[in-house]
Design an enzyme around this catalytic site. Structure first.
Site, PDB file in Angstrom:
ATOM      1  N   LYS A 135      23.093  65.516   9.689  1.00 29.46           N
ATOM      2  CA  LYS A 135      24.488  64.969   9.983  1.00 29.46           C
ATOM      3  C   LYS A 135      25.050  64.622   8.538  1.00 29.46           C
ATOM      4  O   LYS A 135      24.360  64.021   7.540  1.00 29.46           O
ATOM      5  CB  LYS A 135      24.232  63.556  10.820  1.00 29.46           C
ATOM      6  CG  LYS A 135      25.676  63.170  11.195  1.00 29.46           C
ATOM      7  CD  LYS A 135      25.472  62.116  12.353  1.00 29.46           C
ATOM      8  CE  LYS A 135      26.850  61.728  12.816  1.00 29.46           C
ATOM      9  NZ  LYS A 135      26.818  60.751  13.921  1.00 29.46           N
TER      10      LYS A 135
ATOM     11  N   GLY B 295      25.204  48.459   9.343  1.00 24.22           N
ATOM     12  CA  GLY B 295      24.026  48.333   8.077  1.00 24.22           C
ATOM     13  C   GLY B 295      22.979  48.897   8.408  1.00 24.22           C
ATOM     14  O   GLY B 295      21.567  48.102   8.125  1.00 24.22           O
ATOM     15  N   LEU B 296      22.654  49.888   9.180  1.00 24.32           N
ATOM     16  CA  LEU B 296      21.546  50.590   9.826  1.00 24.32           C
ATOM     17  C   LEU B 296      20.479  49.603  10.428  1.00 24.32           C
ATOM     18  O   LEU B 296      19.338  49.481  10.034  1.00 24.32           O
ATOM     19  CB  LEU B 296      21.143  51.273   8.815  1.00 24.32           C
ATOM     20  CG  LEU B 296      21.832  52.612   8.255  1.00 24.32           C
ATOM     21  CD1 LEU B 296      21.250  53.211   6.790  1.00 24.32           C
ATOM     22  CD2 LEU B 296      21.775  53.861   9.103  1.00 24.32           C
TER      23      LEU B 296
ATOM     24  N   CYS C 248      25.541  58.019   6.477  1.00 26.12           N
ATOM     25  CA  CYS C 248      25.873  56.669   6.477  1.00 26.12           C
ATOM     26  C   CYS C 248      26.797  56.071   5.487  1.00 26.12           C
ATOM     27  O   CYS C 248      26.179  56.107   4.329  1.00 26.12           O
ATOM     28  CB  CYS C 248      24.771  55.660   6.959  1.00 26.12           C
ATOM     29  SG  CYS C 248      25.083  53.870   7.067  1.00 26.12           S
TER      30      CYS C 248
ATOM     31  N   GLY D 184      30.554  59.186  21.081  1.00 23.80           N
ATOM     32  CA  GLY D 184      30.271  57.646  20.749  1.00 23.80           C
ATOM     33  C   GLY D 184      31.197  56.626  21.205  1.00 23.80           C
ATOM     34  O   GLY D 184      31.206  56.106  22.243  1.00 23.80           O
ATOM     35  N   SER D 185      32.248  56.511  20.195  1.00 23.84           N
ATOM     36  CA  SER D 185      33.358  55.618  20.648  1.00 23.84           C
ATOM     37  C   SER D 185      34.126  55.639  21.855  1.00 23.84           C
ATOM     38  O   SER D 185      34.402  54.768  22.511  1.00 23.84           O
ATOM     39  CB  SER D 185      34.503  55.660  19.550  1.00 23.84           C
ATOM     40  OG  SER D 185      33.805  55.612  18.292  1.00 23.84           O
TER      41      SER D 185
END
Lengths: 279, 259
Positions: A140, A49-50, A105, A240-241
């Site tokens: 993005k 949630g940013l 997002c 990232g992951s």
């Protein structure tokens, strides 16, 4: 590992060429309650949630990084072009090397994808940010779009310096015992191995239709994954992951694996691989 | 897999009027000092130290202080909650003689480590500090297991009157300890760190957490040290270089909050 100067320094020292910050907004934001991040069989599902400390509090982290000469791409999110411009100007003043506009997002109301699905808004925001800053601006974009090529094109028309594709894929996990979604926000974004073919397809489609560079992202865990993105048309990649799957030194590992692959296949220049699959 | 296992609570025990233990079946190997992510459906998911370690049965012990712990406090045997983990490193326990110092609910995570030390036939001294008598728990458990126990309360309602760090200062100057291991309020641990000087020292830190498995970066301290992964227990060499230690933590948004 993108929230504070110490973490970013550690990731940089682990072999990353540049670091994209957590998406930063105008005001501090707590994000969603937990559960916000869980692991599934083939990837990671999150809806945080940013959360961010707000641009003014983030300043001190950016100034520290500037002192250390670490290349930083400042990611920002806003609800309209005015917010994006304010954030972009501040980011530039605090010394970031480039900007990434989070228009993708998948889980925050009024932000990200809710704006990034409208080609006109994408063009307007990109154009206004470009006009008010001097550093490169990347946009993005989301894979959760039927018109991904159109959105990428509108960013290009807004003078973006590059496209970042993809953000996470909208997804959900329901717990069988509790018969309810696990994430507090119910819907989240899926990353990791499972989304790589989706990212590859998006980069391939986008690169057929635009002329600015693409930064590929989505499920990149090995050097071969990165090379596949290069062949689809990406000029650089984000990871990232994979920090979870292979540890923090995954950046160095991927770089080494790319070099080994290139040597085996007698490539001297990475640029020869970019878009190779479009023949 | 970092996915919550939903299970039924076997038993709950009230340790004090505000502190409760919840027991559940979770047959995983655990090092004392590690923690779980506990999911209270519809409320929150929070990190929580393991306070009872049996082969099959595990327990958590907590004080009701916020939304999540208040909701957890209301759960009873048969109710469902989610558990994932264990996470983190736990204490490294060795030497001839160890001083454990626990502040407040820190004793919940210290207790299994005390038992491990005694199982290793290490001479074990334990100091527990609390605000007052009504907030003390696990004293009998620790005494019965064979540790030498000393209690301090801020108001003197039980044991030594004053801070547990004052009591620790006295113990450290009168004895030779190979290790000082601690869990409690960070300012207390920082003070203890200063008192411990040349003794091997480990402290368990607490930070706001999200993923628990080292990817989100929420709980990082110092130069990107993940409390959920490289911690929660850090030794003196690492603590020396963590500028956050005893100075600030971060809230959910990432803003610095001074201790």
């Amino acid at each position: 590992m993108d929230k504070d100067a110490g973490s970013i320094e550690r990731v940089f020292n682990s072999g990353a060429g540049a670091i994209v910050t957590k998406s930063i907004g105008l005001k501090p934001r707590n994000g969603f309650p937990n559960p916000t991040v869980i692991e599934l069989e083939h990837g990671i599902l999150n809806a945080i949630g940013l959360p961010n400390p707000g641009i003014d509090n983030f300043k001190e982290e950016l100034l520290k990084l500037k002192k250390l000469n670490i290349p930083v791409i400042g990611s920002i999110f806003g609800s309209d072009y005015k917010e994006f411009v304010t954030l972009a100007e501040k980011m530039q003043n605090y010394g970031v090397n480039a900007l990434e506009l989070n228009l993708s997002c998948p889980h925050a109301k009024g932000y990200g994808l809710e704006i990034g699905c409208d080609p006109n808004l994408v063009k307007e925001i990109t154009f206004k940010v470009k006009k008010s800053t001097k550093i490169p601006v990347f946009v993005k974009i989301s894979p959760n779009l039927a018109n991904i090529t159109e959105v990428a094109k509108s960013a290009e028309e807004g003078n973006a310096d590059g496209i970042v594709a993809i953000n996470t894929v909208k997804a959900m996990k329901i717990d069988l015992e509790l018969q309810m979604p696990v994430l507090s926000n119910k819907i989240g974004g899926y990353s990791g191995n499972a989304v790589k073919p989706i990212g590859i397809r998006c980069v391939y489609e986008i690169s057929k239709n635009i002329d600015i560079p693409i930064i590929g992202v989505g499920g990149i865990t090995t050097g071969k994954d990165a090379i596949e993105y290069f062949m689809a048309g990406a000029s650089a990649v984000q990871v990232g992951s994979a920090i979870y799957y292979r540890g923090l030194d995954v950046f160095k590992k991927i770089c080494d694996e790319i070099k080994i692959w290139m040597k085996h296949h007698e490539y001297n220049n990475l640029s020869d691989l970019i878009g190779a699959a479009h023949k | 897999m970092n996915y919550p296992k939903v299970l039924k609570i076997i038993e709950t025990r009230n340790e004090t009027s505000d502190i409760k233990t919840i027991m559940f079946e979770y047959p995983e190997d655990i090092t004392p000092g590690q923690f779980f992510m506990i999911w209270i459906p519809n409320i929150d998911e929070i990190p929580m130290s393991v306070s009872f370690i049996d082969k099959k049965i595990k327990g958590i012990t907590f004080k009701r202080i916020g939304d999540a712990t208040n909701a957890l406090f209301k759960l009873k045997a048969g109710d469902k909650m989610g558990v994932r983990g264990p996470y983190g490193n736990g204490f490294k326990i060795n030497g001839q003689r160890i001083l454990f110092v626990a502040g407040g609910t820190g004793i919940a995570m210290i207790a299994p480590s005390v038992e491990k030390a005694i199982n290793k036939e290490i001479k074990t001294n334990v100091l527990i500090g609390a605000k007052n008598k009504s907030e003390l728990f696990f004293e009998n458990r620790i005494k019965k297991y064979g540790a030498e126990l000393f209690v301090s309360t801020d108001d003197g309602s039980q044991g030594y009157k004053g801070f547990v760090t004052d009591l620790a200062k006295e113990k450290i100057s009168n004895n030779k300890f190979d290790q000082v291991l601690t869990c409690g309020p960070e300012l207390m641990m920082k003070k203890l760190f200063e008192l411990s000087q040349n003794i091997s020292f480990q402290a368990s830190l607490e930070r706001y957490m999200k993923c628990g498995f080292g990817i989100c970066g929420q709980c990082c301290v110092g130069k990107g040290l993940r409390v959920c992964k490289e911690g929660p227990v850090f030794n003196e060499k690492t603590l020396k270089n963590i500028e956050d230690f005893g100075v600030f933590k971060r809230d959910a948004s990432g803003r610095k909050i001074k201790f």
